[in-house]
Design a protein around this motif. Structure first.
Motif, PDB file in Angstrom:
ATOM      1  N   HIS A   1      -6.996  -0.003  -6.809  1.00 21.13           N
ATOM      2  CA  HIS A   1      -8.315  -0.007  -6.178  1.00 21.13           C
ATOM      3  C   HIS A   1      -8.169  -0.186  -4.659  1.00 21.13           C
ATOM      4  O   HIS A   1      -8.862   0.468  -3.881  1.00 21.13           O
ATOM      5  N   ALA A   2      -7.260  -1.056  -4.239  1.00 18.85           N
ATOM      6  CA  ALA A   2      -7.036  -1.311  -2.808  1.00 18.85           C
ATOM      7  C   ALA A   2      -6.577  -0.049  -2.089  1.00 18.85           C
ATOM      8  O   ALA A   2      -7.011   0.234  -0.974  1.00 18.85           O
ATOM      9  N   ARG A   3      -5.721   0.717  -2.728  1.00 21.48           N
ATOM     10  CA  ARG A   3      -5.210   1.939  -2.106  1.00 21.48           C
ATOM     11  C   ARG A   3      -6.337   2.951  -1.894  1.00 21.48           C
ATOM     12  O   ARG A   3      -6.360   3.646  -0.884  1.00 21.48           O
ATOM     13  N   ARG A   4      -7.276   3.011  -2.824  1.00 20.17           N
ATOM     14  CA  ARG A   4      -8.404   3.940  -2.685  1.00 20.17           C
ATOM     15  C   ARG A   4      -9.453   3.391  -1.723  1.00 20.17           C
ATOM     16  O   ARG A   4     -10.110   4.134  -1.022  1.00 20.17           O
ATOM     17  N   LEU A   5      -9.608   2.074  -1.702  1.00 21.52           N
ATOM     18  CA  LEU A   5     -10.608   1.439  -0.857  1.00 21.52           C
ATOM     19  C   LEU A   5     -10.200   1.459   0.615  1.00 21.52           C
ATOM     20  O   LEU A   5     -11.026   1.645   1.498  1.00 21.52           O
ATOM     21  N   TYR A   6      -8.910   1.254   0.871  1.00 18.16           N
ATOM     22  CA  TYR A   6      -8.377   1.212   2.234  1.00 18.16           C
ATOM     23  C   TYR A   6      -7.274   2.253   2.388  1.00 18.16           C
ATOM     24  O   TYR A   6      -6.098   1.944   2.232  1.00 18.16           O
ATOM     25  N   PRO A   7      -7.620   3.491   2.691  1.00 21.60           N
ATOM     26  CA  PRO A   7      -6.578   4.511   2.844  1.00 21.60           C
ATOM     27  C   PRO A   7      -5.678   4.175   4.039  1.00 21.60           C
ATOM     28  O   PRO A   7      -6.096   3.525   4.980  1.00 21.60           O
ATOM     29  N   GLY A   8      -4.441   4.588   3.951  1.00 23.38           N
ATOM     30  CA  GLY A   8      -3.515   4.355   5.052  1.00 23.38           C
ATOM     31  C   GLY A   8      -2.620   3.154   4.803  1.00 23.38           C
ATOM     32  O   GLY A   8      -2.433   2.697   3.674  1.00 23.38           O
ATOM     33  N   CYS A   9      -2.097   2.627   5.900  1.00 21.56           N
ATOM     34  CA  CYS A   9      -1.105   1.547   5.824  1.00 21.56           C
ATOM     35  C   CYS A   9      -1.652   0.257   5.221  1.00 21.56           C
ATOM     36  O   CYS A   9      -0.955  -0.418   4.472  1.00 21.56           O
ATOM     37  N   VAL A  10      -2.894  -0.084   5.542  1.00 15.86           N
ATOM     38  CA  VAL A  10      -3.471  -1.324   5.008  1.00 15.86           C
ATOM     39  C   VAL A  10      -3.566  -1.249   3.483  1.00 15.86           C
ATOM     40  O   VAL A  10      -3.175  -2.178   2.773  1.00 15.86           O
ATOM     41  N   GLY A  11      -4.059  -0.142   2.985  1.00 16.50           N
ATOM     42  CA  GLY A  11      -4.157   0.035   1.539  1.00 16.50           C
ATOM     43  C   GLY A  11      -2.794   0.035   0.869  1.00 16.50           C
ATOM     44  O   GLY A  11      -2.621  -0.538  -0.209  1.00 16.50           O
ATOM     45  N   GLU A  12      -1.817   0.663   1.510  1.00 16.25           N
ATOM     46  CA  GLU A  12      -0.460   0.690   0.954  1.00 16.25           C
ATOM     47  C   GLU A  12       0.137  -0.715   0.906  1.00 16.25           C
ATOM     48  O   GLU A  12       0.776  -1.099  -0.074  1.00 16.25           O
ATOM     49  N   LEU A  13      -0.075  -1.489   1.961  1.00 13.95           N
ATOM     50  CA  LEU A  13       0.433  -2.861   1.986  1.00 13.95           C
ATOM     51  C   LEU A  13      -0.213  -3.707   0.899  1.00 13.95           C
ATOM     52  O   LEU A  13       0.480  -4.424   0.158  1.00 13.95           O
ATOM     53  N   LEU A  14      -1.539  -3.622   0.776  1.00  9.61           N
ATOM     54  CA  LEU A  14      -2.231  -4.365  -0.271  1.00  9.61           C
ATOM     55  C   LEU A  14      -1.749  -3.933  -1.651  1.00  9.61           C
ATOM     56  O   LEU A  14      -1.536  -4.762  -2.535  1.00  9.61           O
ATOM     57  N   HIS A  15      -1.587  -2.629  -1.834  1.00  7.76           N
ATOM     58  CA  HIS A  15      -1.105  -2.077  -3.099  1.00  7.76           C
ATOM     59  C   HIS A  15       0.255  -2.669  -3.471  1.00  7.76           C
ATOM     60  O   HIS A  15       0.456  -3.165  -4.582  1.00  7.76           O
ATOM     61  N   ARG A  16       1.179  -2.647  -2.531  1.00  5.58           N
ATOM     62  CA  ARG A  16       2.531  -3.163  -2.802  1.00  5.58           C
ATOM     63  C   ARG A  16       2.531  -4.660  -3.088  1.00  5.58           C
ATOM     64  O   ARG A  16       3.237  -5.134  -3.985  1.00  5.58           O
ATOM     65  N   GLU A  17       1.763  -5.416  -2.313  1.00  2.49           N
ATOM     66  CA  GLU A  17       1.715  -6.864  -2.507  1.00  2.49           C
ATOM     67  C   GLU A  17       1.138  -7.230  -3.873  1.00  2.49           C
ATOM     68  O   GLU A  17       1.653  -8.115  -4.550  1.00  2.49           O
ATOM     69  N   LEU A  18       0.075  -6.563  -4.260  1.00  4.60           N
ATOM     70  CA  LEU A  18      -0.543  -6.858  -5.547  1.00  4.60           C
ATOM     71  C   LEU A  18       0.372  -6.477  -6.713  1.00  4.60           C
ATOM     72  O   LEU A  18       0.458  -7.202  -7.703  1.00  4.60           O
TER      73      LEU A  18
END
Length: 88
Positions: free
Chosen positions: A33-50
Motif C-alpha cells: 500500500h505504501a508503494r502505491r500511496l507514495y510513488p518514488g523513493c519514499v514509497g520504496e523505502l517504506l515498502h522495504r522497511e515494512l
C-alpha cells in the motif's frame, strides 16, 4: 607474536517469539500500500522497511514505530491512478 584464538560466542537458541501470521500479512499489505500511496523513493523505502519488519525487524523495534507506521499507511485511501500522473 603469539596468535590466540578468540573464544566462540555463545550459541543462539532462537527463542525469540515469532510474529503472528496475521500481523505478518498486515505489514506486507501495508508495504504494498505504501508503494502505491507514495510513488518514488519514499514509497520504496517504506515498502522495504515494512517487509523487513515483517520478516525479522519486530525483534528489534522497542518503540513500536513500524506497527504505528503500518496502521497509519493502511488508514490512508489510495488516490485514483489519474491523480498520480504529472500534469493531471
Amino acid at each position: 607474536m603469539t596468535i590466540r584464538p578468540v573464544p566462540a560466542a555463545a550459541r543462539l537458541t532462537g527463542t525469540a517469539p515469532e510474529i503472528p501470521p496475521h500481523d505478518r500479512v498486515r505489514f506486507r499489505t501495508a508495504a504494498h500500500h505504501a508503494r502505491r500511496l507514495y510513488p518514488g523513493c519514499v514509497g520504496e523505502l517504506l515498502h522495504r522497511e515494512l517487509l523487513a519488519y515483517a520478516e525479522f525487524g519486530h525483534l528489534f523495534d522497542r518503540e513500536a514505530l513500524v506497527p504505528r507506521l503500518a496502521t497509519e499507511i493502511l488508514a490512508c485511501p489510495l488516490r485514483p491512478a489519474h491523480e498520480h500522473q504529472p500534469g493531471a
